[in-house]
Design an enzyme around this catalytic site. Structure first.
Site, PDB file in Angstrom:
ATOM      1  NE  ARG A 179      -3.194  -3.046   0.546  1.00 16.36           N
ATOM      2  CZ  ARG A 179      -3.746  -3.725   1.571  1.00 16.36           C
ATOM      3  NH1 ARG A 179      -3.169  -3.737   2.761  1.00 16.36           N
ATOM      4  NH2 ARG A 179      -4.856  -4.397   1.383  1.00 16.36           N
ATOM      5  CG  ASP A 208      -2.636  -6.297  -0.698  1.00 15.70           C
ATOM      6  OD1 ASP A 208      -3.733  -6.260  -1.289  1.00 15.70           O
ATOM      7  OD2 ASP A 208      -2.508  -6.707   0.471  1.00 15.70           O
ATOM      8  CG  HIS A 285      -5.647  -8.844  -0.768  1.00 11.36           C
ATOM      9  ND1 HIS A 285      -5.951  -7.516  -0.550  1.00 11.36           N
ATOM     10  CD2 HIS A 285      -6.371  -9.556   0.138  1.00 11.36           C
ATOM     11  CE1 HIS A 285      -6.806  -7.427   0.468  1.00 11.36           C
ATOM     12  NE2 HIS A 285      -7.083  -8.654   0.895  1.00 11.36           N
ATOM     13  CD  GLU A 349      -9.725  -8.470   3.653  1.00 12.08           C
ATOM     14  OE1 GLU A 349     -10.280  -7.866   4.578  1.00 12.08           O
ATOM     15  OE2 GLU A 349      -8.831  -7.975   2.944  1.00 12.08           O
ATOM     16  CD1 TRP A 415      -7.024 -12.808   8.972  1.00 10.16           C
ATOM     17  CD2 TRP A 415      -7.832 -10.746   9.249  1.00 10.16           C
ATOM     18  NE1 TRP A 415      -7.896 -12.567   7.941  1.00 10.16           N
ATOM     19  CE2 TRP A 415      -8.405 -11.301   8.095  1.00 10.16           C
ATOM     20  CE3 TRP A 415      -8.202  -9.455   9.633  1.00 10.16           C
ATOM     21  CZ2 TRP A 415      -9.337 -10.617   7.309  1.00 10.16           C
ATOM     22  CZ3 TRP A 415      -9.118  -8.764   8.847  1.00 10.16           C
ATOM     23  CH2 TRP A 415      -9.671  -9.343   7.700  1.00 10.16           C
ATOM     24  CD1 TRP A 490      -3.167  -4.700   8.730  1.00  5.58           C
ATOM     25  CD2 TRP A 490      -2.440  -5.302   6.710  1.00  5.58           C
ATOM     26  NE1 TRP A 490      -3.206  -6.072   8.663  1.00  5.58           N
ATOM     27  CE2 TRP A 490      -2.759  -6.467   7.436  1.00  5.58           C
ATOM     28  CE3 TRP A 490      -1.945  -5.436   5.406  1.00  5.58           C
ATOM     29  CZ2 TRP A 490      -2.609  -7.748   6.908  1.00  5.58           C
ATOM     30  CZ3 TRP A 490      -1.804  -6.713   4.875  1.00  5.58           C
ATOM     31  CH2 TRP A 490      -2.136  -7.850   5.615  1.00  5.58           C
ATOM     32  CB  THR A 491       1.328   0.852   5.009  1.00 12.23           C
ATOM     33  OG1 THR A 491       1.401   0.060   3.808  1.00 12.23           O
ATOM     34  CG2 THR A 491       2.271   0.289   6.048  1.00 12.23           C
ATOM     35  CD  GLU A 492      -4.936  -0.730   4.103  1.00 15.84           C
ATOM     36  OE1 GLU A 492      -4.163  -0.641   5.087  1.00 15.84           O
ATOM     37  OE2 GLU A 492      -5.654  -1.729   3.905  1.00 15.84           O
TER      38      GLU A 492
END
Ligand code: TNX
Length: 556
Positions: A179, A208, A285, A349, A415, A490-492
């Site tokens: 991300r 991703d 992803h 997901e 998770w 997570w780096t959104e």
């Protein structure tokens, strides 16, 4: 003589072990936090009077003297800023001003444990593995006064005797570099910080929807197309519900690590006793890959590397043999770069819409006698597992891999809360706990209105510290499958290295103690007191951590 020397050291360690089991806890911990601000707290600590002055004339004695112990000596010398430390290989001689490292693989100390003694004359670290001795030195590091980082002159370390060993074998931190992309220099700093707190595993989330970050020689289009996105969404999806109103920055963004860079980082980590687990996301992803190879999707596309956050509909086609051929070729290169036992294959997901409407996927489902698309996902993961098992590697997958039947040898990362972990352990699978309500470091850590934009949630330091990785629902034999815990970054909404540090520290320090120290009762305020002193280490290392003054107590 050597043998006698080593034996005498072990004898001391053993005596200590027998005499000092509850030593630290029978002390008034509050009073020693100032002198020994250690995190994670060791199993057992005996305060001693006096101090050791480290000077430029420090010697490092290695028993035995080999490539591995020599690497440790170089690490120690370089950390202490001693360019000309003399490294000795002889058991005999004066102990004065000397760090002695003794390794005996047949000793009584568990694999990552160590026995540390600091007297006014010398330091001695005894362990069964060099990794154990390495953790012993990390303890020494935390006893060095903060002034060392500014003046680099005289170093005075308080005398002490410590026996220590970790509770869990897996102590992880994760970083999403898809991300947002972070340079090699920062990855090395991230690793250096991890080892300071005795983490032993770095989970590198390399791929991703928003960008592919590892050079694959066989497929240059991954570097040319999948590693870049046209622009990046600005703001938070929650506040911009109408997609057509969303704003983008209009700037092309991306990058990837070359194989040379990856090898360099893996070697850097190896010298610091960190295992790097690469993650290659599949079957979901993966839109960035489809942008470069549209033939791997269920529809014809066109696809483009994602510019927004969230879950994408497009995934690898499970009906096409080309998908498996492609992924196996990629994994072949990945395993040549990463010596880790585990390869993380994602599995989270995966929307099944495309598979439901794809004739190839439906043919595959029927031919394999699969009841639904969950089972088709299972089929997908099992095939990848078989491939990797043949290469002597084990897979880790997110807890969705339990749906439709878990692959036989898989380790599960729980998770979505802890239920996946419980289920997997009950089925006899190994588990790594990364529950999002406790260990997602992309969540807010305080309720201050001044916090920079984050994905959501509220996970403050106290909540992390009080987290217990073994769910009480498990029987002892099932509980043995919990290998340890990991926090995910997570780096959104984390675009810079400084922001990664801000979100990760000090929460990672709380997790370090959760993973390392088996405490019968946790005392948050006592931890907090040690932390206040311990953070001077982070100041010295120039870490942009979240200040303690704005930490809040748990609010649900
Ligand atoms: C869920 S955790 C994801 C990630 C997101 C994260 C944001 C997991 C296996 N998948 O793709 O970045 O939430 O918190």
């Amino acid at each position: 003589m050597n043998v006698l020397y080593v034996f005498s050291r072990y004898f001391v360690a053993l005596l200590f072990l027998l005499s000092a089991q509850q030593e630290l806890f029978s002390q008034d911990i509050e009073n020693i936090a100032e002198r020994y601000p250690l995190i994670p707290l060791p199993i057992s600590l005996k305060p001693q009077l006096g101090e050791l002055q480290i000077t430029n004339a420090l010697k490092i004695r290695l028993l035995p003297y080999n490539k591995e112990t020599q690497e440790l000596a170089e690490y120690i010398a370089s950390f202490l800023g001693l360019q000309h430390a003399s490294i000795l290989e002889n058991a005999l001689g004066d102990d004065k001003n000397c760090i002695t490292i003794s390794i005996d693989p047949h000793g009584v100390i568990p694999p990552e444990g160590y026995y540390l003694s600091i007297t006014p004359d010398a330091i001695s670290i005894t362990a069964s593995t060099v990794q154990g001795a390495f953790w012993g030195f990390q303890t020494v590091k935390q006893l060095i006064p903060a002034s060392f980082y500014t003046s680099h002159t005289s170093i005075a370390i308080p005398c002490v005797e410590i026996y220590d060993a970790p509770r869990f074998t897996y102590r992880g931190l994760h970083l999403d570099v898809s991300r947002h992309f972070f340079p090699v220099e920062f990855i090395k700093k991230y690793i250096d910080l991890m080892v300071s707190y005795k983490f032993n595993t770095f989970h590198w989330h390399l791929t991703d929807d928003q960008g592919w970050r590892v050079e694959i020689k066989k497929y240059p289009r991954l570097q040319e197309i999948a590693a870049f996105r046209d622009e990046t969404f600005l703001g938070h999806p929650k506040t911009q519900l109408f997609t057509f109103l969303r704003k983008f920055d209009g700037r092309r963004y991306g990058g990837f690590y070359t194989q040379e860079e990856i090898k360099d980082v893996v070697e850097y980590a190896r010298k610091r006793h960190i295992e790097i687990i690469p993650e290659i996301e599949l079957p979901g992803h993966s839109v960035a890959v489809l942008a470069a190879f549209p033939e791997l999707g269920c529809s014809k596309g066109p696809y483009k590397t994602a510019t927004q956050w969230g879950i994408m509909r497009d995934v690898y086609c499970a009906g096409s043999e080309k998908t498996f051929e492609f992924l196996e070729n990629i994994l072949e290169e990945v395993i040549s770069l990463f010596p880790s036992t585990y390869i993380h294959i994602g599995g989270d997901e995966v929307l099944k819409t495309r598979w439901r409407n794809c004739s190839k996927c439906q043919e595959r489902r029927q031919a394999e006698g699969l009841k639904n698309e969950e089972e088709l996902q299972s089929y997908f993961i099992r095939r990848i597992e078989q491939f990797l098992n043949k290469k002597n590697r084990q897979i880790i997958g997110w807890d969705e891999i339990l749906e439709g039947g878990v692959a036989p040898n898989a380790t599960v990362m729980s998770w979505r809360g802890v239920s996946g972990g419980i289920k997997a352990a009950q089925q006899g699978h190994n588990v790594i706990m990364t529950p999002n309500q406790y260990l997602y470091f992309d969540h807010y850590q305080s309720k201050s209105p001044n916090e920079p934009l984050a994905i959501g949630g509220f996970t403050n330091l106290e909540k992390v510290y009080l987290y217990e990785p073994v769910p009480k629902e498990l029987q002892p034999d099932e509980a043995a499958h919990i290998l340890g815990a990991q926090a995910n970054v997570w780096t959104e909404f984390i675009a810079t290295s400084e922001q990664v540090e801000y979100m990760t520290y000090p929460r990672a320090i709380a997790l370090a103690e959760v993973n390392w120290t088996a405490l019968t009762e946790k005392n948050y305020s006592q931890f907090y007191k040690r932390l206040t002193r311990n953070l001077l280490l982070l100041d010295g290392l120039r870490v942009h951590y979240h200040p303690l003054s704005s930490q809040e107590s748990t609010q649900k």
